[in-house]
Design an enzyme around this catalytic site. Structure first.
Site, PDB file in Angstrom:
ATOM      1  N   LYS A  65       0.810  -1.230   0.000  1.00 22.43           N
ATOM      2  CA  LYS A  65       0.000   0.000   0.000  1.00 22.43           C
ATOM      3  C   LYS A  65       0.841   1.277   0.000  1.00 22.43           C
ATOM      4  CE  LYS A  65      -4.217  -1.778   2.181  1.00 22.43           C
ATOM      5  NZ  LYS A  65      -5.190  -1.605   3.268  1.00 22.43           N
ATOM      6  N   ASP A 100     -10.089   2.735   1.830  1.00 24.33           N
ATOM      7  CA  ASP A 100     -10.281   2.296   3.228  1.00 24.33           C
ATOM      8  C   ASP A 100     -10.907   3.453   4.010  1.00 24.33           C
ATOM      9  OD1 ASP A 100      -9.202  -0.238   2.898  1.00 24.33           O
ATOM     10  OD2 ASP A 100      -7.181   0.385   3.458  1.00 24.33           O
TER      11      ASP A 100
HETATM   12  P1  NAP Z   1      -0.572  -2.311  10.467  1.00 23.18           P
HETATM   13  O1  NAP Z   1      -0.274  -1.157   9.601  1.00 23.18           O
HETATM   14  O2  NAP Z   1       0.416  -3.424  10.598  1.00 23.18           O
HETATM   15  O3  NAP Z   1      -0.898  -1.732  11.949  1.00 23.18           O
HETATM   16  C1  NAP Z   1      -1.136  -2.611  13.011  1.00 23.18           C
HETATM   17  C2  NAP Z   1      -1.629  -1.807  14.217  1.00 23.18           C
HETATM   18  O4  NAP Z   1      -1.995  -2.741  15.250  1.00 23.18           O
HETATM   19  C3  NAP Z   1      -0.574  -0.883  14.825  1.00 23.18           C
HETATM   20  O5  NAP Z   1      -1.207   0.254  15.359  1.00 23.18           O
HETATM   21  C4  NAP Z   1       0.008  -1.765  15.949  1.00 23.18           C
HETATM   22  O6  NAP Z   1       0.596  -1.032  17.003  1.00 23.18           O
HETATM   23  C5  NAP Z   1      -1.253  -2.444  16.441  1.00 23.18           C
HETATM   24  N1  NAP Z   1      -0.976  -3.679  17.165  1.00 23.18           N
HETATM   25  C6  NAP Z   1      -0.542  -4.856  16.627  1.00 23.18           C
HETATM   26  N2  NAP Z   1      -0.423  -5.780  17.606  1.00 23.18           N
HETATM   27  C7  NAP Z   1      -0.782  -5.175  18.767  1.00 23.18           C
HETATM   28  C8  NAP Z   1      -0.879  -5.611  20.115  1.00 23.18           C
HETATM   29  N3  NAP Z   1      -0.561  -6.873  20.466  1.00 23.18           N
HETATM   30  N4  NAP Z   1      -1.312  -4.729  21.062  1.00 23.18           N
HETATM   31  C9  NAP Z   1      -1.645  -3.463  20.706  1.00 23.18           C
HETATM   32  N5  NAP Z   1      -1.571  -2.987  19.440  1.00 23.18           N
HETATM   33  C10 NAP Z   1      -1.146  -3.835  18.476  1.00 23.18           C
HETATM   34  O7  NAP Z   1      -1.928  -3.040  10.043  1.00 23.18           O
HETATM   35  P2  NAP Z   1      -3.193  -2.349   9.307  1.00 23.18           P
HETATM   36  O8  NAP Z   1      -3.033  -2.477   7.845  1.00 23.18           O
HETATM   37  O9  NAP Z   1      -3.414  -1.017   9.915  1.00 23.18           O
HETATM   38  O10 NAP Z   1      -4.370  -3.369   9.717  1.00 23.18           O
HETATM   39  C11 NAP Z   1      -4.887  -3.401  11.053  1.00 23.18           C
HETATM   40  C12 NAP Z   1      -6.136  -4.292  11.064  1.00 23.18           C
HETATM   41  O11 NAP Z   1      -7.145  -3.665  10.272  1.00 23.18           O
HETATM   42  C13 NAP Z   1      -5.912  -5.677  10.457  1.00 23.18           C
HETATM   43  O12 NAP Z   1      -6.649  -6.620  11.180  1.00 23.18           O
HETATM   44  C14 NAP Z   1      -6.492  -5.536   9.051  1.00 23.18           C
HETATM   45  O13 NAP Z   1      -6.974  -6.764   8.520  1.00 23.18           O
HETATM   46  C15 NAP Z   1      -7.633  -4.581   9.319  1.00 23.18           C
HETATM   47  N6  NAP Z   1      -8.066  -3.818   8.142  1.00 23.18           N
HETATM   48  C16 NAP Z   1      -9.361  -3.947   7.773  1.00 23.18           C
HETATM   49  C17 NAP Z   1      -9.833  -3.226   6.695  1.00 23.18           C
HETATM   50  C18 NAP Z   1     -11.282  -3.380   6.309  1.00 23.18           C
HETATM   51  O14 NAP Z   1     -11.646  -2.982   5.210  1.00 23.18           O
HETATM   52  N7  NAP Z   1     -12.108  -3.917   7.194  1.00 23.18           N
HETATM   53  C19 NAP Z   1      -8.998  -2.362   5.978  1.00 23.18           C
HETATM   54  C20 NAP Z   1      -7.655  -2.244   6.395  1.00 23.18           C
HETATM   55  C21 NAP Z   1      -7.202  -2.999   7.473  1.00 23.18           C
HETATM   56  P3  NAP Z   1       2.153  -0.602  16.905  1.00 23.18           P
HETATM   57  O15 NAP Z   1       2.188   0.634  16.064  1.00 23.18           O
HETATM   58  O16 NAP Z   1       2.530  -0.366  18.322  1.00 23.18           O
HETATM   59  O17 NAP Z   1       2.886  -1.761  16.287  1.00 23.18           O
END
Ligand code: NAP
Length: 270
Positions: A65, A100
Site C-alpha cells: 500500500k 479504506d
Molecule cells: P498495520 O499497519 O500493521 O498496523 C497494526 C496496528 O496494530 C498498529 O497500530 C500496531 O501497534 C497495532 N498492534 C498490533 N499488535 C498489537 C498488540 N498486540 N497490542 C496493541 N496494538 C497492536 O496493520 P493495518 O493495515 O493497519 O491493519 C490493522 C487491522 O485492520 C488488520 O486486522 C487488518 O486486517 C484490518 N483492516 C481492515 C480493513 C477493512 O476494510 N475492514 C482495511 C484495512 C485494514 P504498533 O504501532 O505499536 O505496532
C-alpha cells in the site's frame, strides 16, 4: 473485456475477487477480477506492468500500500494517509486512492452513525491512518491511542497539519478517553484470529458506536463486549464491503450493486 485485479502478497484468501465478480455478474459488466502476487519488493514494477498489459484498475493490499505511491499520482487523501489501496490505470499517470478511508465513512453512514463529536481510534498503522483522516476530514475530534505512542504522535501531528483536530495517547488512556467519546474504531490487528480485545470491557458504554476494522472473525470480542454494553456495533466486513464498493464505482462510473457484493462477502465469512 476489462480486467481488474488485486495486488498483494499473500492474496490466496482475499475476499475481493468474489465481491467484485458478484458485482459484474449482477450488472452484466464484461469484466474479470484477478489476484496478482508479485514478489514483496516489486510492487511499483507490478503496477507499471499491469498498466502496460491494459489492466483497468487494481486494488492494493499488504505489503504494497505504501510502495505503490511511487508508481501513481495519489489524490489528496491518499497522499495525506500515505497509502493507496485503489489504482485507476485508465489515466496516465495512473491515479492512487484510499478507499479504506471512504469505505469507513460509508460503513458508518450505512448504520446511521453520525460523523460528529469525538472519536477514539485505536491503532496508528495503515488502517489507523485511514480512519483518523476519514473522521478528521468530517470535523470529528480524533483521539489516537497506540501501543507505540511515537506513531500516534506522528499521525496526530499529520492530521492537525491538514486542518483536523487530533491528539495522541498511550493505550492505558483508553478508559478516560472513551468516557467522553461518541465513536470507537479498532484499527489494530488485535482480535484477528484470536479472542482478544484491545479495549478494556469496563470502558465500553451504550452511548458509543463501535467499529472494528478486523473482520476475521466478523464478530470479534470487542464487538461482542460492545454490544453487551449497549453500544451500536459495525463489523469490519462493512468497511471491507464499502472500500470495494468505492473502488467499483470509481472504475466503472456506475452505482455498485451493494447487496450482491455484501452477500458474496458474507457468504465467505464466519
Ligand atoms: P498495520 O499497519 O500493521 O498496523 C497494526 C496496528 O496494530 C498498529 O497500530 C500496531 O501497534 C497495532 N498492534 C498490533 N499488535 C498489537 C498488540 N498486540 N497490542 C496493541 N496494538 C497492536 O496493520 P493495518 O493495515 O493497519 O491493519 C490493522 C487491522 O485492520 C488488520 O486486522 C487488518 O486486517 C484490518 N483492516 C481492515 C480493513 C477493512 O476494510 N475492514 C482495511 C484495512 C485494514 P504498533 O504501532 O505499536 O505496532
Amino acid at each position: 473485456m476489462d480486467v481488474y485485479g488485486l495486488l498483494g502478497n499473500p492474496v490466496a484468501h482475499s475476499l475481493s475477487p468474489p465481491m467484485h465478480e458478484a458485482a459484474y455478474e449482477r450488472l452484466g459488466v464484461d469484466a474479470r477480477y484477478v489476484s496478482f502476487e508479485p514478489p514483496v519488493d516489486a510492487g511499483q514494477q507490478a503496477v507499471e506492468s499491469a498498466a502496460t498489459l491494459g489492466v483497468a484498475g487494481l486494488n492494493v493490499t499488504i505489503p504494497f500500500k505504501r510502495d505503490v505511491l511511487g508508481a501513481v499520482e495519489p489524490d489528496d487523501l491518499a497522499a495525506r494517509i500515505g497509502a493507496v489501496n485503489t489504482i485507476d490505470l485508465g489515466s496516465d499517470p495512473p491515479t492512487g486512492h484510499n478507499t479504506d478511508a471512504t469505505g469507513l465513512r460509508r460503513a458508518l453512514e450505512h448504520h446511521d452513525v453520525a460523523l460528529a463529536g469525538r472519536a477514539v481510534v485505536v491503532g496508528a498503522g495503515g488502517a489507523g491512518r485511514a480512519a483518523a483522516f476519514a473522521l478528521a476530514d468530517e470535523g470529528v475530534h480524533v483521539d489516537i491511542a497506540n501501543r507505540t505512542v511515537r506513531k500516534a504522535t506522528e499521525l496526530a501531528a499529520a492530521v492537525n497539519e491538514s486542518g483536523g483536530e487530533a491528539a495522541p495517547h498511550p493505550l492505558d488512556a483508553l478508559g478516560d478517553l472513551l468516557a467522553n467519546a461518541d465513536l470507537l474504531v479498532n484499527a489494530t490487528s488485535v482480535g484477528m484470529e484470536t479472542d482478544r480485545s484491545p479495549v478494556p470491557r469496563a470502558a465500553l458504554h451504550g452511548r458509543l458506536a463501535v467499529v472494528d476494522a478486523v473482520y476475521t472473525p466478523v464478530e470479534t470480542r470487542l464487538l461482542r463486549e460492545a454490544a453487551a454494553a449497549g453500544a451500536t456495533t459495525v463489523d469490519g466486513a462493512w468497511m471491507l464491503l464499502y472500500q470495494g464498493v468505492e473502488a467499483f464505482e470509481r472504475w466503472t462510473g456506475r452505482d455498485a450493486p451493494v447487496t450482491a457484493m455484501n452477500d458474496a462477502l458474507r457468504a465467505r465469512l464466519d
